[in-house]
Design a protein around this motif. Structure first.
Motif, PDB file in Angstrom:
ATOM      1  N   ALA A   1      -4.687  -8.703   5.187  1.00  0.00           N
ATOM      2  CA  ALA A   1      -3.986  -7.574   4.567  1.00  0.00           C
ATOM      3  C   ALA A   1      -4.657  -7.128   3.274  1.00  0.00           C
ATOM      4  CB  ALA A   1      -2.533  -7.958   4.288  1.00  0.00           C
ATOM      5  N   ILE A   2      -5.527  -7.978   2.715  1.00  0.00           N
ATOM      6  CA  ILE A   2      -6.196  -7.645   1.442  1.00  0.00           C
ATOM      7  C   ILE A   2      -7.307  -6.636   1.729  1.00  0.00           C
ATOM      8  CG2 ILE A   2      -7.416  -8.541  -0.565  1.00  0.00           C
ATOM      9  CD1 ILE A   2      -6.137 -11.253  -0.028  1.00  0.00           C
ATOM     10  N   ARG A   3      -7.151  -5.427   1.213  1.00  0.00           N
ATOM     11  CA  ARG A   3      -8.121  -4.360   1.441  1.00  0.00           C
ATOM     12  C   ARG A   3      -8.606  -3.714   0.143  1.00  0.00           C
ATOM     13  NH1 ARG A   3      -7.793  -2.564   6.852  1.00  0.00           N
ATOM     14  NH2 ARG A   3      -6.091  -3.547   8.029  1.00  0.00           N
ATOM     15  N   ASN A   4      -7.783  -3.780  -0.888  1.00  0.00           N
ATOM     16  CA  ASN A   4      -8.072  -3.042  -2.118  1.00  0.00           C
ATOM     17  C   ASN A   4      -8.363  -3.943  -3.314  1.00  0.00           C
ATOM     18  OD1 ASN A   4      -7.369  -0.384  -0.903  1.00  0.00           O
ATOM     19  ND2 ASN A   4      -5.333  -1.327  -0.761  1.00  0.00           N
ATOM     20  N   VAL A   5      -8.464  -5.248  -3.084  1.00  0.00           N
ATOM     21  CA  VAL A   5      -8.719  -6.211  -4.154  1.00  0.00           C
ATOM     22  C   VAL A   5     -10.151  -6.719  -4.015  1.00  0.00           C
ATOM     23  CG1 VAL A   5      -8.025  -8.378  -5.231  1.00  0.00           C
ATOM     24  CG2 VAL A   5      -6.295  -6.906  -4.155  1.00  0.00           C
ATOM     25  N   ALA A   6     -10.988  -6.436  -4.999  1.00  0.00           N
ATOM     26  CA  ALA A   6     -12.372  -6.925  -4.963  1.00  0.00           C
ATOM     27  C   ALA A   6     -12.381  -8.446  -5.085  1.00  0.00           C
ATOM     28  CB  ALA A   6     -13.180  -6.291  -6.093  1.00  0.00           C
ATOM     29  N   LEU A   7     -13.325  -9.084  -4.400  1.00  0.00           N
ATOM     30  CA  LEU A   7     -13.343 -10.549  -4.331  1.00  0.00           C
ATOM     31  C   LEU A   7     -14.676 -11.119  -4.805  1.00  0.00           C
ATOM     32  CD1 LEU A   7     -12.166 -13.297  -3.428  1.00  0.00           C
ATOM     33  CD2 LEU A   7     -13.063 -12.801  -1.131  1.00  0.00           C
ATOM     34  N   LEU A   8     -14.606 -11.983  -5.830  1.00  0.00           N
ATOM     35  CA  LEU A   8     -15.760 -12.751  -6.307  1.00  0.00           C
ATOM     36  C   LEU A   8     -15.447 -14.229  -6.134  1.00  0.00           C
ATOM     37  CD1 LEU A   8     -18.426 -13.273  -7.864  1.00  0.00           C
ATOM     38  CD2 LEU A   8     -17.114 -13.023  -9.992  1.00  0.00           C
ATOM     39  N   THR A   9     -16.329 -14.960  -5.442  1.00  0.00           N
ATOM     40  CA  THR A   9     -16.174 -16.406  -5.307  1.00  0.00           C
ATOM     41  C   THR A   9     -17.324 -17.092  -6.034  1.00  0.00           C
ATOM     42  OG1 THR A   9     -17.250 -16.243  -3.137  1.00  0.00           O
ATOM     43  CG2 THR A   9     -14.853 -16.381  -3.163  1.00  0.00           C
ATOM     44  N   VAL A  10     -17.004 -18.167  -6.746  1.00  0.00           N
ATOM     45  CA  VAL A  10     -17.989 -18.890  -7.548  1.00  0.00           C
ATOM     46  C   VAL A  10     -17.909 -20.377  -7.205  1.00  0.00           C
ATOM     47  CG1 VAL A  10     -18.787 -19.438  -9.879  1.00  0.00           C
ATOM     48  CG2 VAL A  10     -17.726 -17.212  -9.421  1.00  0.00           C
ATOM     49  N   GLU A  11     -19.070 -20.981  -6.970  1.00  0.00           N
ATOM     50  CA  GLU A  11     -19.128 -22.407  -6.657  1.00  0.00           C
ATOM     51  C   GLU A  11     -20.211 -23.092  -7.482  1.00  0.00           C
ATOM     52  OE1 GLU A  11     -17.665 -22.502  -2.003  1.00  0.00           O
ATOM     53  OE2 GLU A  11     -19.828 -22.375  -2.403  1.00  0.00           O
ATOM     54  N   GLY A  12     -20.076 -24.411  -7.622  1.00  0.00           N
ATOM     55  CA  GLY A  12     -21.094 -25.216  -8.289  1.00  0.00           C
ATOM     56  C   GLY A  12     -21.855 -26.028  -7.262  1.00  0.00           C
ATOM     57  N   GLU A  13     -23.151 -26.066  -7.408  1.00  0.00           N
ATOM     58  CA  GLU A  13     -24.003 -26.735  -6.429  1.00  0.00           C
ATOM     59  C   GLU A  13     -23.658 -28.207  -6.263  1.00  0.00           C
ATOM     60  OE1 GLU A  13     -28.780 -26.762  -5.518  1.00  0.00           O
ATOM     61  OE2 GLU A  13     -28.143 -27.115  -7.589  1.00  0.00           O
ATOM     62  N   ASN A  14     -23.238 -28.870  -7.347  1.00  0.00           N
ATOM     63  CA  ASN A  14     -22.981 -30.311  -7.311  1.00  0.00           C
ATOM     64  C   ASN A  14     -21.492 -30.636  -7.433  1.00  0.00           C
ATOM     65  OD1 ASN A  14     -25.797 -30.689  -7.264  1.00  0.00           O
ATOM     66  ND2 ASN A  14     -25.886 -30.613  -9.507  1.00  0.00           N
ATOM     67  N   ASP A  15     -20.639 -29.713  -7.021  1.00  0.00           N
ATOM     68  CA  ASP A  15     -19.193 -29.903  -7.153  1.00  0.00           C
ATOM     69  C   ASP A  15     -18.730 -31.051  -6.249  1.00  0.00           C
ATOM     70  OD1 ASP A  15     -16.418 -29.683  -7.315  1.00  0.00           O
ATOM     71  OD2 ASP A  15     -16.481 -27.502  -7.486  1.00  0.00           O
ATOM     72  N   ASP A  16     -18.127 -32.091  -6.849  1.00  0.00           N
ATOM     73  CA  ASP A  16     -17.641 -33.219  -6.066  1.00  0.00           C
ATOM     74  C   ASP A  16     -16.124 -33.194  -5.888  1.00  0.00           C
ATOM     75  OD1 ASP A  16     -16.958 -33.729  -8.674  1.00  0.00           O
ATOM     76  OD2 ASP A  16     -17.679 -35.795  -8.722  1.00  0.00           O
ATOM     77  N   ILE A  17     -15.481 -32.092  -6.290  1.00  0.00           N
ATOM     78  CA  ILE A  17     -14.048 -31.902  -6.082  1.00  0.00           C
ATOM     79  C   ILE A  17     -13.807 -30.883  -4.970  1.00  0.00           C
ATOM     80  CG2 ILE A  17     -11.858 -31.256  -7.128  1.00  0.00           C
ATOM     81  CD1 ILE A  17     -13.001 -33.823  -8.263  1.00  0.00           C
ATOM     82  N   SER A  18     -14.381 -29.712  -5.118  1.00  0.00           N
ATOM     83  CA  SER A  18     -14.342 -28.678  -4.077  1.00  0.00           C
ATOM     84  C   SER A  18     -15.765 -28.468  -3.579  1.00  0.00           C
ATOM     85  CB  SER A  18     -13.771 -27.365  -4.639  1.00  0.00           C
ATOM     86  OG  SER A  18     -12.438 -27.540  -5.064  1.00  0.00           O
ATOM     87  N   GLY A  19     -16.061 -28.986  -2.399  1.00  0.00           N
ATOM     88  CA  GLY A  19     -17.420 -28.951  -1.877  1.00  0.00           C
ATOM     89  C   GLY A  19     -17.963 -27.550  -1.702  1.00  0.00           C
ATOM     90  N   VAL A  20     -19.277 -27.424  -1.702  1.00  0.00           N
ATOM     91  CA  VAL A  20     -19.931 -26.131  -1.513  1.00  0.00           C
ATOM     92  C   VAL A  20     -19.487 -25.534  -0.183  1.00  0.00           C
ATOM     93  CG1 VAL A  20     -22.134 -24.967  -1.178  1.00  0.00           C
ATOM     94  CG2 VAL A  20     -21.918 -26.736  -2.932  1.00  0.00           C
ATOM     95  N   GLY A  21     -19.045 -24.296  -0.233  1.00  0.00           N
ATOM     96  CA  GLY A  21     -18.582 -23.596   0.960  1.00  0.00           C
ATOM     97  C   GLY A  21     -17.073 -23.489   1.044  1.00  0.00           C
ATOM     98  N   GLN A  22     -16.343 -24.374   0.344  1.00  0.00           N
ATOM     99  CA  GLN A  22     -14.884 -24.339   0.424  1.00  0.00           C
ATOM    100  C   GLN A  22     -14.294 -23.085  -0.216  1.00  0.00           C
ATOM    101  OE1 GLN A  22     -13.008 -27.976  -0.918  1.00  0.00           O
ATOM    102  NE2 GLN A  22     -14.255 -29.272   0.412  1.00  0.00           N
ATOM    103  N   THR A  23     -14.864 -22.661  -1.332  1.00  0.00           N
ATOM    104  CA  THR A  23     -14.378 -21.441  -1.995  1.00  0.00           C
ATOM    105  C   THR A  23     -14.936 -20.202  -1.311  1.00  0.00           C
ATOM    106  OG1 THR A  23     -14.416 -22.691  -4.064  1.00  0.00           O
ATOM    107  CG2 THR A  23     -14.077 -20.330  -4.234  1.00  0.00           C
ATOM    108  N   LYS A  24     -16.190 -20.263  -0.907  1.00  0.00           N
ATOM    109  CA  LYS A  24     -16.810 -19.131  -0.215  1.00  0.00           C
ATOM    110  C   LYS A  24     -16.057 -18.761   1.052  1.00  0.00           C
ATOM    111  CE  LYS A  24     -21.292 -17.515   1.529  1.00  0.00           C
ATOM    112  NZ  LYS A  24     -22.695 -17.904   1.848  1.00  0.00           N
TER     113      LYS A  24
END
Length: 425
Positions: free
Chosen positions: A335-358
């Motif tokens: 349903a989200i059509r009008n909200v711009a989306l930026l996702t940011v991750e850390g290469e060495n994140d050991d809490i939220s692995g790479v790809g989880q936010t993306k």
């Protein structure tokens, strides 16, 4: 009774802690000749270590009194502008010259995962020169009386929606870690209702959108234990005489034990070095004090919110599977059509692995391509996604640029869609 025993132990240690503090001042007093000897400094260091390891760390202050806008230093005033039983909305009001145009308005949703919102002091400080900043200041559940009712995942989403309504048109929201899921859910609920006050942009940083991707130790623990195990082992009632007496919570001291155990060797080394610096009297201990005064200050979470988050985010993966519910209705990221989306991750994140936010980029299928961007920051862990030198130098400027590009009152020149490791991809 474990929480009660913890409180009893803390109370029993109070007189010894007070005595140690008095003796430390005596041994460290420069008027005391003994303080200038290695033995005197060792005694003072030992007493400080005892006092610090047995105290309860209170809620820190943001302490942001000034910021620099352009080449001028302006004062900053912290004020509560919206309040509910479990959260205050803080505004960092800047003394901005009247001639300056309106900076973007950003709502930072701080994690409700153990630490206070002040953990994002560096995040606020880095964005403050370029934006009008508001932040969620979650309240320790042990301080909320039972008469105020419960607080669960649905309430969290409702709070975010209410704050966006309060802030009004053209507000941008930044979610750091845990709130990425409820913030995305809030945006979806608002967009499906065609709410004109839905956020102009949504930045998700190091968040567990889909923990099936590159699962970390935290994610695996949730998969290995049943929800009943979490309920039986980590949920306790707030003891008397706290204002939240008898409220079921996930206690802050248990969360802190989990945080510490993940990098126990690092913390032991840090405290050993702290002790040695105290003995040498070389001026280095202040950085240790500042860090651990923040890190060791923790808050309780309501049991209903904690258990729902574990179940929906880490066990059932409800959001990426399209099964997350809010007030009995399915949350639809499409349903989200009008909200711009930026996702940011850390290469060495050991809490939220790479790809989880993306993963948010995948499930929000109807956001136009020119309104979405992903950035992977090299050489940073979870903390570096929202704090530290690389955040200030690499990530914060990208957030500000993205927010400005997608302001609903501004012309939108083209921007790169995906940036990885500082390169357009």
């Amino acid at each position: 009774m474990f929480y009660q025993l913890y409180e009893l132990n803390h109370a029993a240690m109070a007189p010894f802690r007070a005595a140690a503090d008095i003796m430390r001042f005596a041994y460290a007093n420069p008027l005391n000749p003994f303080s200038h000897t290695p033995l005197g400094r060792t005694m003072a260091a030992s007493l400080e270590m005892f006092e610090r390891t047995t105290r309860r760390y209170g809620k820190p202050e943001f302490g942001l009194k000034h910021t620099t806008i352009g080449d001028k230093t302006v004062s900053v005033r912290e004020e509560v502008v919206w309040s509910r039983p479990f959260c205050n909305l803080l505004h960092f009001a800047r003394s901005v010259p009247a001639a300056r145009g309106n900076d973007p308005r950003i709502l930072i949703v701080a994690p409700m995962s153990g630490h206070y919102a002040t953990l994002l002091r560096g995040t606020v400080e880095a964005l403050l020169p370029s934006a009008d900043i508001y932040i969620t200041d979650w309240i320790d559940a042990r301080m909320v009386p039972m008469t105020e009712g419960t607080f669960d995942f649905d309430d969290y989403v409702d709070y975010v929606i209410e704050m966006l309504h309060f802030l009004g048109h053209d507000t941008h929201v930044v979610a750091v870690c845990q709130p990425s899921v409820p913030v995305l859910a809030a945006a979806a609920v608002m967009e499906e209702a065609r709410d004109p006050l839905s956020p102009a942009s949504m930045t998700l940083m190091g968040g567990p959108i889909d923990t099936r991707i590159n699962p970390t130790a935290v994610n695996k623990l949730a998969q290995e234990r049943s929800l009943q195990w979490f309920s039986d082992n980590v949920i306790m009632n707030v003891p008397w005489p706290q204002p939240g007496f008898m409220r079921p919570v996930y206690p802050g001291f248990l969360q802190l034990s989990g945080f510490m155990s993940m990098n126990l060797d690092r913390h032991l080394v840090a405290h050993k070095e702290f002790f040695m610096h105290l003995v040498k009297n070389d001026g280095e201990p202040e950085r240790h004090r500042d860090f651990y005064d923040e890190y060791l200050a923790v808050m309780d979470l309501t049991a209903e919110f904690y258990l729902q988050t574990v179940e929906e985010v880490f066990i059932k993966h409800s959001l990426p599977k399209g099964e997350l519910m809010h007030r009995g209705k399915r949350v639809d990221p499409a349903a989200i059509r009008n909200v711009a989306l930026l996702t940011v991750e850390g290469e060495n994140d050991d809490i939220s692995g790479v790809g989880q936010t993306k993963a948010a980029q995948t499930i929000c299928v109807n956001i136009p391509e020119d309104m979405r961007m992903h950035y992977l920051q090299p050489d940073v862990g979870h903390y570096g996604v929202f704090n530290g030198s690389r955040f200030r130098r690499e990530i914060a400027p990208r957030i500000i640029d993205f927010v400005r590009q997608h302001s609903r009152s501004a012309v939108k020149p083209p921007i790169p869609r995906v940036i990885k490791g500082g390169r357009t991809g």
